[in-house]
Design a protein around this motif. Structure first.
Motif, PDB file in Angstrom:
ATOM      1  N   ILE A  69       0.851  -1.202   0.000  1.00 32.30           N
ATOM      2  CA  ILE A  69       0.000   0.000   0.000  1.00 32.30           C
ATOM      3  C   ILE A  69       0.885   1.251   0.000  1.00 32.30           C
ATOM      4  N   ASN A  70       1.871   1.265   0.897  1.00 31.67           N
ATOM      5  CA  ASN A  70       2.716   2.463   0.981  1.00 31.67           C
ATOM      6  C   ASN A  70       3.636   2.592  -0.216  1.00 31.67           C
ATOM      7  N   ARG A  71       4.078   1.463  -0.768  1.00 33.20           N
ATOM      8  CA  ARG A  71       4.948   1.542  -1.941  1.00 33.20           C
ATOM      9  C   ARG A  71       4.189   2.131  -3.138  1.00 33.20           C
ATOM     10  N   SER A  72       2.888   1.882  -3.183  1.00 27.83           N
ATOM     11  CA  SER A  72       2.093   2.375  -4.309  1.00 27.83           C
ATOM     12  C   SER A  72       1.899   3.891  -4.234  1.00 27.83           C
ATOM     13  N   LEU A 250      10.809   2.177  -0.592  1.00 27.16           N
ATOM     14  CA  LEU A 250      10.832   1.694  -1.979  1.00 27.16           C
ATOM     15  C   LEU A 250      10.095   2.665  -2.904  1.00 27.16           C
ATOM     16  N   TYR A 251       9.030   3.292  -2.385  1.00 28.73           N
ATOM     17  CA  TYR A 251       8.331   4.320  -3.171  1.00 28.73           C
ATOM     18  C   TYR A 251       9.320   5.429  -3.555  1.00 28.73           C
ATOM     19  N   PHE A 252      10.077   5.919  -2.577  1.00 34.21           N
ATOM     20  CA  PHE A 252      11.016   7.014  -2.858  1.00 34.21           C
ATOM     21  C   PHE A 252      12.109   6.569  -3.831  1.00 34.21           C
ATOM     22  N   VAL A 253      12.605   5.339  -3.627  1.00 34.49           N
ATOM     23  CA  VAL A 253      13.667   4.845  -4.510  1.00 34.49           C
ATOM     24  C   VAL A 253      13.120   4.666  -5.935  1.00 34.49           C
ATOM     25  N   ASP A 254      11.914   4.112  -6.042  1.00 36.64           N
ATOM     26  CA  ASP A 254      11.288   3.945  -7.373  1.00 36.64           C
ATOM     27  C   ASP A 254      11.194   5.291  -8.081  1.00 36.64           C
ATOM     28  N   ARG A 255      10.640   6.265  -7.365  1.00 37.35           N
ATOM     29  CA  ARG A 255      10.417   7.578  -7.979  1.00 37.35           C
ATOM     30  C   ARG A 255      11.745   8.244  -8.336  1.00 37.35           C
ATOM     31  N   ALA A 325      15.857   7.636   2.208  1.00 38.97           N
ATOM     32  CA  ALA A 325      15.368   7.536   0.826  1.00 38.97           C
ATOM     33  C   ALA A 325      14.518   8.754   0.477  1.00 38.97           C
ATOM     34  N   ALA A 326      13.731   9.212   1.458  1.00 38.76           N
ATOM     35  CA  ALA A 326      12.866  10.375   1.222  1.00 38.76           C
ATOM     36  C   ALA A 326      13.722  11.598   0.890  1.00 38.76           C
ATOM     37  N   ASN A 327      14.797  11.774   1.621  1.00 41.40           N
ATOM     38  CA  ASN A 327      15.665  12.923   1.377  1.00 41.40           C
ATOM     39  C   ASN A 327      16.438  12.782   0.073  1.00 41.40           C
ATOM     40  N   ALA A 328      16.868  11.550  -0.228  1.00 38.71           N
ATOM     41  CA  ALA A 328      17.565  11.328  -1.501  1.00 38.71           C
ATOM     42  C   ALA A 328      16.622  11.651  -2.660  1.00 38.71           C
ATOM     43  N   ALA A 329      15.360  11.251  -2.515  1.00 38.56           N
ATOM     44  CA  ALA A 329      14.385  11.517  -3.581  1.00 38.56           C
ATOM     45  C   ALA A 329      14.126  13.015  -3.706  1.00 38.56           C
ATOM     46  N   MET A 330      14.002  13.696  -2.570  1.00 41.66           N
ATOM     47  CA  MET A 330      13.772  15.145  -2.612  1.00 41.66           C
ATOM     48  C   MET A 330      14.942  15.850  -3.295  1.00 41.66           C
ATOM     49  N   LEU A 344       5.533  13.742  -4.110  1.00 39.61           N
ATOM     50  CA  LEU A 344       6.662  13.419  -3.250  1.00 39.61           C
ATOM     51  C   LEU A 344       6.587  14.118  -1.890  1.00 39.61           C
ATOM     52  N   GLU A 345       6.188  15.377  -1.902  1.00 40.44           N
ATOM     53  CA  GLU A 345       6.196  16.123  -0.636  1.00 40.44           C
ATOM     54  C   GLU A 345       5.175  15.545   0.343  1.00 40.44           C
ATOM     55  N   ARG A 346       4.082  15.019  -0.178  1.00 45.58           N
ATOM     56  CA  ARG A 346       3.091  14.392   0.715  1.00 45.58           C
ATOM     57  C   ARG A 346       3.694  13.151   1.374  1.00 45.58           C
ATOM     58  N   LYS A 347       4.314  12.308   0.565  1.00 45.23           N
ATOM     59  CA  LYS A 347       4.919  11.102   1.124  1.00 45.23           C
ATOM     60  C   LYS A 347       6.072  11.462   2.081  1.00 45.23           C
ATOM     61  N   PHE A 348       6.778  12.554   1.751  1.00 43.68           N
ATOM     62  CA  PHE A 348       7.880  13.008   2.600  1.00 43.68           C
ATOM     63  C   PHE A 348       7.360  13.343   3.992  1.00 43.68           C
ATOM     64  N   ARG A 349       6.250  14.077   4.031  1.00 40.48           N
ATOM     65  CA  ARG A 349       5.668  14.429   5.332  1.00 40.48           C
ATOM     66  C   ARG A 349       5.200  13.166   6.059  1.00 40.48           C
TER      67      ARG A 349
END
Lengths: 379, 249
Positions: A69-72, A250-255, A325-330, A344-349
């Motif tokens: 769910i979270n990866r999606s 994994l969501y952040f890494v995928d993106r 991962a969130a910071n790497a993606a940002m 991305l910013e929503r998932k980051f929060r």
């Protein structure tokens, strides 16, 4: 089985794309359609034994569901507790209580996804809670305040920890606490619910109990033993929420890896620069390592073996890895990471919450330092 | 009503397929397999017919390697009642596959035999009509609408530039096309139920193939597209180019 489960959850989540979650986030609304579909498909009842109408699966499978769910790009926190709050009833409730609640929880007719422990003056230091449950004949009368209690407005029942014997009168401070199932539909004016605004779209509340009567038959297990019952459910919660962090990571890494491969600056994809590529690769390995620890913890839990070290460790490792991962993606997205429409910013929060909930990562460090490695107590 | 649905294990359409060094097959390492998407229409149709009639049995049949159990379990998770796996490495030769399926089907009692219109791996579209021919059954291919009533089926087929309605006497063979229905997703209840449904495995010896695969190669790297213009003004030029250069209009 695991692959089929992952595919099936992915298929369901594909129907709830970024725009769905973004729109809810904007309105601060509950993902009612998503939760209903997840319930109807049986996912939230995956850990309820088959004899009570669930799928009889373990934390391993529950973790896979929440991770996907979270990866999606979704947010399992809206409904994850429906999966495990029932564990308190399952492990410590009477047969009559299990028959009364679990089949309805399994069908989704009863939402049991609220869990009230934390108080304004007692968070991590659970034994200091002050909410009192005083026995009067066939009922207990509840008075006190709870804070950061999630999904109260989307629950029918709530599991609650209260003091049945005041702290001054018990020998061990872990004694004198009891667990109750509170029927929120019948609470009336004796329970006031005040929503707390937060930086993420997550329904959480402050609760004031002003003489709410709970039938004695809703007490779980023995009076005074509640602290131990609550502890026993925490390992499951940690493993499941670690799974959400794995999914976030994994969501952040995928993106990030997709964007780094496509976005061209100075005539080449930005991902061809090691300054962009390496942080994503590093975060990926850390997320995968956390997932291995999560799998280990889940296997132990499902085999009924001690797993506190692994459950705590995977919660820590997964939330830290997801945050990296969130910071790497940002960084990879640059300014576009801030733009709401990129998601991305929503998932980051949302990913930030897991560093402090359901247990602060500092407390995980103390647990490992003191209880696993035997170093001196810090508190 | 007994319905048998033939399903094939194929690489996921999202998987990057690479030809092996000898050019005689594909490199299967890291390839994700799924139920052939056209077969999902067939499974869905079978389940819908059973649900509408309130009776009947849906059997999924597959000729494939041991791992094809995964795809049969998927069909069971969607709602098929039981499954049979004819264990063999499926050849590229449609006739060999059709003969083996027909040999299994000969002894089975069914009213309807469903296939996807083609498998997305070899795209041959051979097996459904071949099986019908061997068993001496009527056959409708590329079906987008199907009505089954006692003893008969009416099928709407996609043909060049239009549709064709055909009536078939049951038992019959039907191959399904996109548009027939919206295949359901397997959910957790289905996945759990599928674990307990009967799945029979039979090892089979395939006859020698009558066609031989000589070589395969990967397509040339595609060239980038061309933007002809923007908005409605671009339409005449686009139509001209599609007609005169691409010759598709």
């Amino acid at each position: 089985m695991e692959d089929r489960l992952r595919d099936a959850v992915r298929d369901l989540c594909d129907r709830y794309p970024d725009e769905y979650w973004r729109e809810l986030d904007r309105r601060g609304a509950y993902p009612a359609d998503f939760v209903q579909e997840l319930t109807d498909a049986g996912y939230l009842a995956c850990m309820i034994p088959e004899e009570y109408g669930g799928a009889g699966l373990g934390v391993s499978e529950g973790g896979v569901i929440l991770e996907e769910i979270n990866r999606s790009g979704g947010n399992a926190a809206a409904c994850h507790a429906q999966m495990y709050t029932m564990g308190t009833v399952l492990r410590h409730g009477s047969e009559e209580q299990k028959e009364r609640w679990l089949p309805q929880v399994a069908r989704g007719d009863l939402r049991l996804q609220s869990f009230a422990v934390t108080e304004p003056d007692a968070g991590s230091d659970t034994t200091r809670i002050q909410t009192r449950a005083e026995r009067r004949g066939d009922v207990y009368v509840l008075r006190g305040t709870k804070v950061f209690i999630s999904r109260v407005q989307h629950s029918d029942l709530m599991v609650l920890l209260a003091r049945t014997t005041p702290l001054e009168e018990v020998e061990e401070r872990t004694d004198g606490l009891s667990v109750f199932v509170v029927d929120l539909r019948r609470a009336g004016d004796a329970l006031q619910v005040r929503p707390i605004e937060t930086m993420i779209n997550h329904e959480t509340n402050e609760l004031h109990f002003d003489g709410l009567e709970v039938p004695a038959e809703n007490r779980i297990g023995e009076e005074g033993e509640g602290f131990r019952y609550i502890l026993s459910g925490m390992n499951a919660e940690r493993i499941l929420l670690a799974s959400e962090s794995v999914g976030d990571g994994l969501y952040f890494v995928d993106r990030a890896s997709d964007y780094a491969s496509e976005r061209e600056v100075f005539g080449a994809p930005i991902g061809s620069n090691q300054g962009v590529q390496f942080p994503v690769a590093e975060a990926y390995m850390k997320v995968r390592a956390a997932a291995v620890m999560r799998d280990r913890a889940a296997d132990l839990f499902d085999a009924d073996r001690p797993c506190a070290e692994e459950a705590n460790s995977c919660k820590y490792l997964a939330s830290e890895a997801a945050w990296e991962a969130a910071n790497a993606a940002m960084d990879t997205f640059g300014g576009y990471g801030m733009a709401t429409e990129y998601g991305l910013e929503r998932k980051f929060r949302e990913a930030r919450l897991y560093l402090v909930a359901p247990v602060s990562n500092n407390l995980v460090l103390s647990y490992v330092g003191q209880h696993v490695l035997g170093m001196p107590r810090s508190y | 009503m007994n319905i048998i649905v033939c399903v094939k294990r194929v690489p996921d359409s999202g998987t990057r397929v690479r030809v092996t060094g000898d050019g005689r097959g594909i490199d299967t390492s890291g390839v994700k397999y799924v139920v052939n998407p056209y077969d999902e229409f067939a499974v869905e149709e079978a389940i819908q017919i059973r649900e509408e009639r309130g009776e009947g049995q849906v059997t999924a049949l597959c000729l494939g390697p041991d791992e094809a159990e995964e795809q049969l379990r998927n069909a069971l998770a969607m709602g098929a009642d039981d499954a049979v796996l004819l264990e063999a490495e499926p050849p590229m030769d449609g006739l060999t596959v059709a003969r083996e399926l027909a040999a299994e089907l000969e002894d089975r009692d069914f009213d309807l035999l469903l296939f996807g219109k083609q498998a997305i791996d070899d795209d041959n579209m051979q097996v459904p009509p071949m099986v019908a021919e061997i068993l001496g059954l009527p056959c409708a291919t590329v079906v987008v609408d199907l009505d089954v009533e006692d003893g008969r089926a009416v099928a709407r087929r996609e043909v060049e530039g239009g549709h064709e309605m055909v009536e078939l006497e049951l038992p019959a063979v039907v191959s399904t096309q996109k548009g027939l229905n919206e295949p359901r997703y397997a959910d957790l209840k289905g996945i759990m139920a599928a674990k307990k449904k009967p799945l029979e495995k039979k090892e089979v010896e395939l006859a020698e193939a009558s066609t031989e695969l000589l070589s395969m190669r990967e397509p040339e790297e595609g060239t980038d597209g061309e933007i002809v213009g923007e908005g409605a003004e671009a339409a005449p030029e686009l139509a001209r180019r599609l007609h005169e250069e691409a010759k598709v209009l």
